[in-house]
Motif scaffolding. Structure first.
Motif, PDB file in Angstrom:
ATOM      1  N   ALA A  49     -10.961 -14.027  -6.177  1.00 38.79           N
ATOM      2  CA  ALA A  49     -10.546 -12.620  -6.140  1.00 38.79           C
ATOM      3  C   ALA A  49     -11.503 -11.817  -5.269  1.00 38.79           C
ATOM      4  O   ALA A  49     -11.082 -10.859  -4.612  1.00 38.79           O
ATOM      5  CB  ALA A  49     -10.495 -12.046  -7.554  1.00 38.79           C
ATOM      6  N   GLU A  50     -12.764 -12.208  -5.215  1.00 37.96           N
ATOM      7  CA  GLU A  50     -13.724 -11.526  -4.345  1.00 37.96           C
ATOM      8  C   GLU A  50     -13.338 -11.691  -2.882  1.00 37.96           C
ATOM      9  O   GLU A  50     -13.474 -10.766  -2.079  1.00 37.96           O
ATOM     10  CB  GLU A  50     -15.146 -12.048  -4.588  1.00 37.96           C
ATOM     11  CG  GLU A  50     -15.715 -11.678  -5.942  1.00 37.96           C
ATOM     12  CD  GLU A  50     -15.176 -12.569  -7.081  1.00 37.96           C
ATOM     13  OE1 GLU A  50     -14.715 -13.710  -6.834  1.00 37.96           O
ATOM     14  OE2 GLU A  50     -15.202 -12.102  -8.229  1.00 37.96           O
ATOM     15  N   ASP A  51     -12.832 -12.885  -2.512  1.00 34.49           N
ATOM     16  CA  ASP A  51     -12.354 -13.109  -1.141  1.00 34.49           C
ATOM     17  C   ASP A  51     -11.152 -12.217  -0.841  1.00 34.49           C
ATOM     18  O   ASP A  51     -11.017 -11.693   0.267  1.00 34.49           O
ATOM     19  CB  ASP A  51     -11.969 -14.574  -0.926  1.00 34.49           C
ATOM     20  CG  ASP A  51     -13.166 -15.510  -0.922  1.00 34.49           C
ATOM     21  OD1 ASP A  51     -14.310 -15.039  -0.777  1.00 34.49           O
ATOM     22  OD2 ASP A  51     -12.934 -16.734  -1.053  1.00 34.49           O
ATOM     23  N   VAL A  52     -10.279 -12.029  -1.828  1.00 34.17           N
ATOM     24  CA  VAL A  52      -9.113 -11.155  -1.655  1.00 34.17           C
ATOM     25  C   VAL A  52      -9.575  -9.715  -1.479  1.00 34.17           C
ATOM     26  O   VAL A  52      -9.078  -8.990  -0.608  1.00 34.17           O
ATOM     27  CB  VAL A  52      -8.127 -11.294  -2.835  1.00 34.17           C
ATOM     28  CG1 VAL A  52      -6.997 -10.280  -2.718  1.00 34.17           C
ATOM     29  CG2 VAL A  52      -7.579 -12.715  -2.917  1.00 34.17           C
ATOM     30  N   ALA A  53     -10.544  -9.285  -2.269  1.00 38.22           N
ATOM     31  CA  ALA A  53     -11.079  -7.921  -2.146  1.00 38.22           C
ATOM     32  C   ALA A  53     -11.676  -7.710  -0.757  1.00 38.22           C
ATOM     33  O   ALA A  53     -11.481  -6.655  -0.146  1.00 38.22           O
ATOM     34  CB  ALA A  53     -12.122  -7.667  -3.233  1.00 38.22           C
ATOM     35  N   GLU A  54     -12.365  -8.709  -0.244  1.00 45.31           N
ATOM     36  CA  GLU A  54     -12.937  -8.604   1.100  1.00 45.31           C
ATOM     37  C   GLU A  54     -11.833  -8.502   2.149  1.00 45.31           C
ATOM     38  O   GLU A  54     -11.919  -7.707   3.079  1.00 45.31           O
ATOM     39  CB  GLU A  54     -13.832  -9.808   1.380  1.00 45.31           C
ATOM     40  CG  GLU A  54     -14.537  -9.725   2.717  1.00 45.31           C
ATOM     41  CD  GLU A  54     -15.479 -10.890   2.944  1.00 45.31           C
ATOM     42  OE1 GLU A  54     -15.661 -11.251   4.121  1.00 45.31           O
ATOM     43  OE2 GLU A  54     -16.033 -11.439   1.971  1.00 45.31           O
ATOM     44  N   LEU A  55     -10.775  -9.293   2.000  1.00 51.73           N
ATOM     45  CA  LEU A  55      -9.636  -9.230   2.921  1.00 51.73           C
ATOM     46  C   LEU A  55      -9.016  -7.831   2.893  1.00 51.73           C
ATOM     47  O   LEU A  55      -8.672  -7.278   3.938  1.00 51.73           O
ATOM     48  CB  LEU A  55      -8.594 -10.283   2.556  1.00 51.73           C
ATOM     49  CG  LEU A  55      -7.282 -10.223   3.331  1.00 51.73           C
ATOM     50  CD1 LEU A  55      -7.506 -10.515   4.813  1.00 51.73           C
ATOM     51  CD2 LEU A  55      -6.279 -11.204   2.725  1.00 51.73           C
ATOM     52  N   LYS A  56      -8.888  -7.245   1.715  1.00 46.88           N
ATOM     53  CA  LYS A  56      -8.309  -5.900   1.609  1.00 46.88           C
ATOM     54  C   LYS A  56      -9.139  -4.859   2.355  1.00 46.88           C
ATOM     55  O   LYS A  56      -8.597  -3.863   2.823  1.00 46.88           O
ATOM     56  CB  LYS A  56      -8.179  -5.485   0.136  1.00 46.88           C
ATOM     57  CG  LYS A  56      -7.020  -6.132  -0.576  1.00 46.88           C
ATOM     58  CD  LYS A  56      -6.843  -5.539  -1.952  1.00 46.88           C
ATOM     59  CE  LYS A  56      -6.558  -4.069  -1.851  1.00 46.88           C
ATOM     60  NZ  LYS A  56      -6.195  -3.401  -3.056  1.00 46.88           N
TER      61      LYS A  56
END
Length: 191
Positions: free
Chosen positions: A109-116
């Motif tokens: 989820a941290e990778d997704v937050a970074e992508l956002k």
């Protein structure tokens, strides 16, 4: 400004989202979308989404279900060259399909937050109920696009968490009801 993360899916009136087109996930009522009269305008949301989508996101199981079909599907041709993100802690890069645009594996989820936080437009999550639920619990989902079908299934996966958590308010952005009983609901997450 952050990129929007949008969950889009077919849903039964009682909140089930899995196996709308078939029994791939083992749901005994799989294929429940096909039991509703086809009215083309009830699916107009899908064309609207295609115009807005700048990237796709899947969980591993949904990716593995869609990857053999969508790259050659005329119905999904507009998605072929878009960047795709698969959120999985187990999927290996050598398991990714060729000829379906750029595909990146995100591990958390941290990778997704970074992508956002990166530049670009809306990222749409198709299927992937478990992923969407985890990302909603992490406060990463920004919008829901739902086509609610007039059927009660009583069992199956839900995109919405049953965990005890703080109330999350939604603001209705768009809605429509169709002659076959399908209802379009587009909600923004209020922060």
């Amino acid at each position: 400004m952050t990129r929007e993360l949008v969950y889009t899916g077919f849903m039964s009136l009682d909140g089930v989202v899995d196996s709308p087109g078939g029994k791939a996930e083992g749901h005994r009522s799989g294929g429940w979308v096909m039991g509703t009269e086809f009215v083309p305008e009830a699916y107009s949301l899908k064309a609207e989404e295609l115009e807005e989508t700048t990237a796709l996101m899947f969980g591993r199981r949904s990716y593995e279900a869609f990857a053999p079909i969508w790259p050659g599907s005329e119905d999904h041709a507009g998605y072929k060259d878009l960047p795709k993100y698969v959120v999985s802690s187990t999927l290996e890069k050598d398991a990714l399909v060729d000829g379906w645009g750029e595909i990146t594996v995100l591990r958390s989820a941290e990778d997704v937050a970074e992508l956002k936080r990166s530049e670009g437009g809306p990222i749409f999550i198709h299927g992937s109920a478990e992923l969407a639920r985890r990302l909603a619990d992490a406060d990463l989902i920004d919008r829901y696009h739902l086509l609610v079908f007039p059927v009660l299934l009583a069992a199956g996966k839900s995109v919405f968490s049953r965990a005890d958590r703080d109330q999350q308010n939604l603001k209705l952005r768009d809605s429509a009801a169709y002659s076959n009983g399908v209802v379009k609901l587009v909600y923004d997450v209020v922060r």
